[in-house]
Design an enzyme around this catalytic site. Structure first.
Site, PDB file in Angstrom:
ATOM      1  CG  ASP A  46      45.966 -23.766 -27.228  1.00 58.11           C
ATOM      2  OD1 ASP A  46      44.701 -24.004 -27.102  1.00 58.11           O
ATOM      3  OD2 ASP A  46      46.629 -24.090 -26.030  1.00 58.11           O
ATOM      4  CE  LYS A  78      45.442 -27.463 -28.383  1.00 56.85           C
ATOM      5  NZ  LYS A  78      44.574 -26.719 -28.430  1.00 56.85           N
TER       6      LYS A  78
HETATM    7  P1  NAD Z   1      45.907 -17.102 -23.372  1.00 62.49           P
HETATM    8  O1  NAD Z   1      47.098 -17.498 -23.367  1.00 62.49           O
HETATM    9  O2  NAD Z   1      45.108 -15.858 -24.218  1.00 62.49           O
HETATM   10  O3  NAD Z   1      45.171 -16.783 -21.926  1.00 62.49           O
HETATM   11  C1  NAD Z   1      45.156 -17.442 -20.804  1.00 62.49           C
HETATM   12  C2  NAD Z   1      44.641 -17.056 -19.384  1.00 62.49           C
HETATM   13  O4  NAD Z   1      44.528 -17.742 -18.534  1.00 62.49           O
HETATM   14  C3  NAD Z   1      45.499 -15.736 -19.010  1.00 62.49           C
HETATM   15  O5  NAD Z   1      44.827 -14.823 -18.499  1.00 62.49           O
HETATM   16  C4  NAD Z   1      46.258 -16.290 -17.806  1.00 62.49           C
HETATM   17  O6  NAD Z   1      46.791 -15.320 -17.185  1.00 62.49           O
HETATM   18  C5  NAD Z   1      45.252 -17.395 -17.223  1.00 62.49           C
HETATM   19  N1  NAD Z   1      45.913 -18.425 -16.480  1.00 62.49           N
HETATM   20  C6  NAD Z   1      46.960 -18.879 -16.552  1.00 62.49           C
HETATM   21  N2  NAD Z   1      47.321 -19.909 -15.724  1.00 62.49           N
HETATM   22  C7  NAD Z   1      46.181 -19.678 -14.842  1.00 62.49           C
HETATM   23  C8  NAD Z   1      45.722 -20.200 -13.611  1.00 62.49           C
HETATM   24  N3  NAD Z   1      46.566 -21.144 -12.846  1.00 62.49           N
HETATM   25  N4  NAD Z   1      44.507 -19.576 -13.034  1.00 62.49           N
HETATM   26  C9  NAD Z   1      43.844 -18.759 -13.505  1.00 62.49           C
HETATM   27  N5  NAD Z   1      44.161 -18.226 -14.895  1.00 62.49           N
HETATM   28  C10 NAD Z   1      45.262 -18.738 -15.373  1.00 62.49           C
HETATM   29  O7  NAD Z   1      45.077 -18.415 -23.843  1.00 62.49           O
HETATM   30  P2  NAD Z   1      43.641 -18.554 -24.443  1.00 62.49           P
HETATM   31  O8  NAD Z   1      43.817 -18.727 -25.928  1.00 62.49           O
HETATM   32  O9  NAD Z   1      42.862 -17.520 -23.847  1.00 62.49           O
HETATM   33  O10 NAD Z   1      43.272 -20.127 -24.048  1.00 62.49           O
HETATM   34  C11 NAD Z   1      42.505 -20.190 -22.598  1.00 62.49           C
HETATM   35  C12 NAD Z   1      42.103 -21.548 -22.830  1.00 62.49           C
HETATM   36  O11 NAD Z   1      41.136 -21.681 -23.860  1.00 62.49           O
HETATM   37  C13 NAD Z   1      42.981 -22.995 -23.096  1.00 62.49           C
HETATM   38  O12 NAD Z   1      42.452 -23.731 -22.405  1.00 62.49           O
HETATM   39  C14 NAD Z   1      42.891 -23.085 -24.594  1.00 62.49           C
HETATM   40  O13 NAD Z   1      43.306 -24.517 -24.867  1.00 62.49           O
HETATM   41  C15 NAD Z   1      41.477 -22.833 -24.651  1.00 62.49           C
HETATM   42  N6  NAD Z   1      40.997 -22.415 -26.015  1.00 62.49           N
HETATM   43  C16 NAD Z   1      41.386 -21.351 -26.650  1.00 62.49           C
HETATM   44  C17 NAD Z   1      40.840 -21.012 -28.198  1.00 62.49           C
HETATM   45  C18 NAD Z   1      41.493 -19.731 -28.705  1.00 62.49           C
HETATM   46  O14 NAD Z   1      41.208 -19.749 -29.951  1.00 62.49           O
HETATM   47  N7  NAD Z   1      42.522 -18.897 -28.298  1.00 62.49           N
HETATM   48  C19 NAD Z   1      40.067 -21.918 -28.529  1.00 62.49           C
HETATM   49  C20 NAD Z   1      39.560 -23.117 -27.931  1.00 62.49           C
HETATM   50  C21 NAD Z   1      40.137 -23.391 -26.646  1.00 62.49           C
END
Ligand code: NAD
Length: 414
Positions: free
Chosen positions: A147, A107
């Site tokens: 991410d 990561k």
């Molecule tokens: P992203 O940046 O597209 O979205 C993040 C979302 O979380 C946004 O809507 C943001 O406004 C919200 N957010 C941020 N801080 C917040 C808070 N304090 N309270 C509530 N909401 C909040 O990111 P993503 O790709 O959707 O990733 C979200 C999670 O999923 C992360 O933990 C990431 O590691 C995990 N993840 C993502 C993927 C992927 O393929 N994108 C895969 C596995 C895991």
């Protein structure tokens, strides 16, 4: 209050210790899994549009590569720190073993608020970062991906920079690329799609009724696709949130309209017919299913007793602390862990990488069919371990992964 004190790497190591004890993991394997194999720490100089030079801190943690190249995303966020990235890299090693793709775990991240940079500044930052780590990554060494706050466009700049530096086009060095640059069909929705495959399995096993209510924290890539697909699968999404707050309508939200509202106003709040809530209140709503899909440490010992959902599907990485896990397990709440629930993203990254290496590309249905196969297989394997060891879902997932990682390490003579 609790969040600031919780170190995700300590939580990750607690999870490792719990599962290792149940499994009686070989101590030689355990001792090697307590720290990353390699940690890169870089200072990234970027010329800003006004001519000023700013230096950003960046990391790439290569945790374990017994089962294949290091693999995991890159996060751009002001709160990125080394312990967070170490935890996320470790979880990637576990996740890749859980879902059965031939990768280790890695990561990376940069301490930056990308919303404060212009597009050109963001591009320079992304390219400079690759310039500093390119000798330590590669299609068979370490394969980054998107991410939080990193996009297909950023992946395209990074793949291009790497390819220029090594002198040939290498799409397999990074996944999550745009479709026209070797991205995979189905990758964009893959994490949410895989999560909904697991939601359906868990809801069946728990005998939840059609129309079961769902609250989702986070409305980014993961939260949005999860919301859309859960609605389409017959669940009733009643609450969603972003960093500014949550909206709730117990009769259900029209996700298409919520999306359009957010696009138009830049925020979810004041959506017609819904009440505004804090993110903390969203977690405590009287719903059947709670889906944390934002950041880590959201469910902790201070609020675990107040959670009313019967099922938690962890779409974010590390949203539940080990103390909260104990409380929730005691209360009979099913916590489907991140290392299973959100593994659809990396499973489809694997499909993208395979297509890049072979040069043969599949259609969306083919990709999503293969992804469904990985998710259902992982779910069944975890149910089997949970039964065998009479433990919770997280321990069962870790046990499945640790067996596979230990087998690889032992076979390779580590
Ligand atoms: P992203 O940046 O597209 O979205 C993040 C979302 O979380 C946004 O809507 C943001 O406004 C919200 N957010 C941020 N801080 C917040 C808070 N304090 N309270 C509530 N909401 C909040 O990111 P993503 O790709 O959707 O990733 C979200 C999670 O999923 C992360 O933990 C990431 O590691 C995990 N993840 C993502 C993927 C992927 O393929 N994108 C895969 C596995 C895991």
């Amino acid at each position: 209050m609790f969040m600031a004190k919780i170190n995700p790497f300590k939580s990750a190591m607690q999870q490792l210790a719990n599962a290792a004890q149940i499994l009686k993991l070989n101590p030689r394997v355990l001792s090697q899994l307590k720290s990353p194999k390699r940690t890169l720490s870089v200072s990234v100089p970027v010329e800003m549009d006004n001519g000023e030079l700013k230096v950003f801190e960046g990391f790439r943690v290569q945790y374990n590569d017994a089962r294949g190249p290091f693999k995991g995303g890159l996060r751009f966020h002001p709160q990125v720190n080394l312990d967070e990235i170490k935890a996320l890299a470790f979880w990637m090693a576990i996740k890749n073993a859980v879902v059965g793709v031939p990768y280790g775990g890695g990561k990376g991240g940069i301490v930056v608020n990308p919303k404060k940079l212009s597009k050109r500044e963001l591009e320079r930052l992304s390219r400079q970062f690759i310039g500093l780590i390119y000798k330590d990554i590669g299609p068979h060494v370490d394969v980054p991906a998107p991410d939080v706050n990193t996009t297909p466009e950023i992946m395209a700049w990074m793949a291009d920079e790497y390819s220029k530096l090594v002198g040939s086009w290498q799409p397999a060095v990074i996944t999550g690329k745009p479709l026209h640059l070797g991205g995979s069909r189905g990758r964009e929705e893959a994490t949410g799609f895989g999560g909904v495959v697991i939601l359906k399995q868990a809801a069946n096993a728990l005998r939840l009724k059609r129309g079961a209510s769902v609250a989702i924290q986070g409305f980014g890539n993961v939260g949005l696709f999860f919301a859309r697909l859960a609605n389409a699968a017959g669940f009733k999404v009643v609450a969603v949130s972003d960093s500014q707050g949550a909206i709730y309508n117990p009769r259900g939200l029209d996700i298409g309209k919520v999306e359009a509202h957010k696009k138009a106003l830049g925020s979810l709040t004041h959506f017609p017919g819904a009440v505004n809530l804090t993110n903390e209140k969203l977690l405590q709503l009287p719903v059947d299913v709670l889906v944390p899909a934002a950041l880590e440490n959201q469910i902790h010992k201070g609020n675990a007793k107040k959670i009313q959902a019967k099922l938690i599907v962890e779409m974010a990485n590390g949203p539940t602390t080990p103390e909260a896990d104990v409380i929730l397990h005691r209360r009979g709440v099913w916590v489907v862990p991140d290392v299973l629930a959100n593994s659809g993203g990396v499973a489809t990254s694997y499909l993208e990488w395979s297509q890049n290496l072979s040069g043969f590309y599949w259609g969306r249905d083919e990709v999503l069919k293969k992804l469904t196969g990985y998710m259902v297989e992982a779910w069944k394997n975890i149910l089997r371990e949970r039964e065998k060891y009479q433990t919770d879902f997280r321990n069962a997932a870790f046990i499945l992964a640790l067996k596979r990682i230990a087998d690889a390490m032992e076979s390779r003579g580590n």
